[in-house]
Write a protein that holds these residues in place. Structure first.
Motif: not given
Length: 293
Positions: A31-43, A201-213
């Motif tokens: 349920l919580l994971a479904d509520l977070a659909r807008a958040t990049p998965p690795l982040q 996971a944070a490093a992979a998010s920054a590399l693959l999802e561009g989530q530096l902010a």
């Protein structure tokens, strides 16, 4: 988790209560994971593992991993965090590509895979009971794929989601098997292992999802809820239930997780109840019970 029982067994109500806390929190995870659909998965994975690391601190104690061989040290400090990342991230992605209740149900076939791995490593063969349980559980998972097999809009995406959910199950099964055969207990190392997994996971998010902010407040809240609940407090409660309770009774309560998780998603309006879902849930639970017996 290692079912270590002390000499003094606390009242049954204590262990059952702790186990029920874990079961409810694990059931809320889809349920919580479904509520977070807008958040990049690795982040979301990194935030979840960070909160989980903090919540599992009560389990931490000193373990001399240096006494293990180099292969085991690498497996513990790198292999286990990678399995945790794989389990959590593919679970999140799978639930976005496929219907949430069905994807969650496929992920909960991991106890069957764990039993098969344990039998193979211990006896060098698979027992009939384990194979029958696996066939029953995966017949339930196959039932969920039937409407997709005929084609239709988005069917390829849904099947990809189901495949990722199955990959999450494989990761959880391998993690549980390593916890069983490792020369040192992994539960006391869980806070550090989750923190290592969070950094990767944070490093992979920054590399693959561009989530530096910085992540949004919604992402932080959802990740914290997932980490503190299903991957934090639930882990602590389950460990206490196994250590201080009746292992067979406590273990049987875990089989209610897939049914309760699917029910919560249906009640929240995030999944549609049709004839396949309850039958598949019963088959998965029956298969898990049969394999573990």
């Amino acid at each position: 988790m290692h079912p270590v029982n002390p000499l003094v067994v606390l009242p049954r109500s204590y262990s059952v209560g702790a186990a029920l806390v874990a079961v409810v929190l694990w059931s809320v995870a889809p349920l919580l994971a479904d509520l977070a659909r807008a958040t990049p998965p690795l982040q979301l994975t990194a935030l979840t593992l960070l909160a989980g690391s903090l919540a599992t601190l009560p389990l931490s104690r000193r373990v001399n991993v240096a006494t293990c061989g180099h292969v085991w040290q690498l497996s513990i400090w790198l292999g286990v965090p990678l399995l945790i990342i794989g389990a959590v991230s593919t679970y999140f992605i799978g639930m976005r590509l496929a219907p949430a209740a069905e994807a969650a149900l496929i992920t909960y076939t991991w106890p069957v895979l764990f039993v098969l791995l344990s039998q193979w490593s211990r006896f060098g063969r698979l027992r009939i009971g384990g194979l029958v349980g696996a066939l029953i559980a995966f017949s339930g998972a196959a039932l969920l794929l039937m409407p997709q097999a005929g084609g239709g809009g988005g069917s390829d995406t849904a099947i990809t989601g189901y495949a990722l959910a199955l990959l999450a199950a494989c990761c959880w099964a391998l993690y549980s098997w390593l916890s069983q055969v490792a020369p040192v207990p992994l539960t006391p190392l869980l806070p550090r292992l989750l923190l290592i997994a969070c950094v990767i996971a944070a490093a992979a998010s920054a590399l693959l999802e561009g989530q530096l902010a910085l992540p949004s407040s919604e992402a932080v809240l959802t990740g914290m809820a997932l980490g503190l609940g299903p991957y934090g407090i639930a882990m602590v409660a389950w460990d206490k239930a196994l250590r201080w309770g009746h292992t067979s009774l406590v273990g049987s309560l875990a089989y209610g997780v897939p049914i309760l998780a699917a029910l919560l998603l249906v009640l929240a309006g995030m999944s549609t109840l049709d004839w396949r879902l309850p039958i598949a849930a019963i088959l998965v639970v029956t298969g898990c019970v049969k394999a573990s017996r």
